[in-house]
Scaffold this active site. Structure first.
Site, PDB file in Angstrom:
ATOM      1  N   GLY A   1       1.195  -5.637   0.634  1.00  0.00           N
ATOM      2  CA  GLY A   1       0.298  -5.893  -0.360  1.00  0.00           C
ATOM      3  C   GLY A   1       0.743  -6.345  -1.579  1.00  0.00           C
ATOM      4  O   GLY A   1       0.039  -7.240  -2.497  1.00  0.00           O
TER       5      GLY A   1
ATOM      6  N   ALA B   1       0.956  -1.355  -0.097  1.00  0.00           N
ATOM      7  CA  ALA B   1       0.038   0.041  -0.046  1.00  0.00           C
ATOM      8  C   ALA B   1       0.877   1.218   0.029  1.00  0.00           C
ATOM      9  O   ALA B   1       1.975   1.311   0.692  1.00  0.00           O
ATOM     10  CB  ALA B   1      -0.932  -0.138   1.177  1.00  0.00           C
TER      11      ALA B   1
ATOM     12  N   GLU C   1       0.876  -9.992  -1.286  1.00  0.00           N
ATOM     13  CA  GLU C   1      -0.387 -10.456  -1.135  1.00  0.00           C
ATOM     14  C   GLU C   1      -0.980 -10.654  -2.714  1.00  0.00           C
ATOM     15  O   GLU C   1      -1.707 -11.466  -3.008  1.00  0.00           O
ATOM     16  CB  GLU C   1      -1.246  -9.543  -0.382  1.00  0.00           C
ATOM     17  CG  GLU C   1      -0.790  -9.797   0.990  1.00  0.00           C
ATOM     18  CD  GLU C   1      -1.740  -8.785   2.118  1.00  0.00           C
ATOM     19  OE1 GLU C   1      -2.393  -9.342   3.106  1.00  0.00           O
ATOM     20  OE2 GLU C   1      -1.527  -7.592   1.902  1.00  0.00           O
TER      21      GLU C   1
ATOM     22  N   GLU D   1       3.532  -5.684   7.958  1.00  0.00           N
ATOM     23  CA  GLU D   1       2.243  -4.951   8.503  1.00  0.00           C
ATOM     24  C   GLU D   1       2.458  -4.611   9.823  1.00  0.00           C
ATOM     25  O   GLU D   1       2.290  -3.484  10.393  1.00  0.00           O
ATOM     26  CB  GLU D   1       0.901  -5.640   7.938  1.00  0.00           C
ATOM     27  CG  GLU D   1       0.454  -5.316   6.500  1.00  0.00           C
ATOM     28  CD  GLU D   1       1.240  -6.325   5.718  1.00  0.00           C
ATOM     29  OE1 GLU D   1       0.680  -6.301   4.349  1.00  0.00           O
ATOM     30  OE2 GLU D   1       2.110  -7.068   6.065  1.00  0.00           O
TER      31      GLU D   1
END
Length: 255
Positions: A106, A61, A109, A129
């Protein structure tokens, strides 16, 4: 963000190299739109997720954008991100991540949402994170544990540490490891072309059986497989596939 066609393979290119392909709200919205469109395209048989630039696949992100967010802004962004990550997971055809450089948060991910991960020597993976007061929110806690097991996933998620391509290969994060730097994209496209040459009905039904059955007890999973077998065995693809085998030629899939 660009979508490139290579025959019946679609390549989705994350294209914010100056920001290490960090996922902004705008990028997430565009990713969800473009991947959803590919999901409904009957001519697409495989998807490769790649990235522009030399340093990163995706660093997750866009924290610079989020630094200016109110709680309301962060809450409003959440469904946009969930749709983006969900669009990758929900593809009916095989998806392959081509990872060179950093795949963090992310970005990792997004790769985990693909069926297969191809990585070269320069790849690094991590879910950091918890080091910035968050938890993985793009499927990391669920997808990584399903890929490598809960114990190994816990190590990576609780520490937030990065792993090299060597360790990622040893843990089973990576499906195919290729030597050199910036070589993952070509290898991923080659793998996608190999998949795309197979029966599109068979490959789609095989993916459905794999993804659905893994959540079920074995007996129920075998029923899912049986349904996938029936849907494929009584299709025109099966007729052409067996005829082509008998005639010693490449099949011309009707679907």
């Amino acid at each position: 963000m660009a979508v490139r066609r290579h025959g019946q393979v679609a390549e989705v290119v994350l294209d914010r190299p100056d920001a290490l392909n960090a996922i902004s709200t705008a990028l997430a919205a565009e990713l969800g739109d473009k991947v959803s469109a590919l999901a409904s395209d009957p001519d697409i048989r495989a998807v490769v997720l790649s990235a522009a630039g030399d340093r990163a696949f995706c660093v997750g992100a866009d924290l610079k954008e989020r630094n200016e967010f109110t709680d309301a802004d962060l809450l409003a962004q959440r469904p946009v991100f969930r749709r983006a990550f969900g669009s990758i997971i929900g593809l009916p055809v095989p998806a392959i991540a081509a990872v060179s450089g950093f795949a963090l948060g992310g970005g990792f991910e997004l790769a985990l949402g693909c069926d297969l991960i191809v990585a070269d020597d320069g790849a690094q993976f991590g879910l950091p994170e918890v080091t910035v007061g968050l938890v993985p929110g793009g499927g990391g806690t669920q997808l990584l544990s399903r890929r490598i097991g809960v114990a190994y996933a816990a190590d990576l998620i609780y520490t937030g540490r990065r792993i090299t391509a060597d360790e990622a290969s040893a843990l089973g994060v990576v499906n195919r490891r290729v030597p050199g730097q910036h070589t993952a994209r070509d290898a991923a496209l080659e793998l996608a072309a190999q998949i795309a040459a197979n029966s599109p009905v068979g490959v789609r039904n095989a993916k459905h059986a794999l993804r659905t059955g893994i959540e079920l007890p074995l007996t129920a999973g075998l029923d899912v497989e049986d349904s996938a077998w029936r849907a494929t065995a009584f299709s025109a693809d099966r007729v052409e596939g067996i005829r082509a085998f008998a005639e010693k030629r490449k099949p011309q899939w009707p679907s």
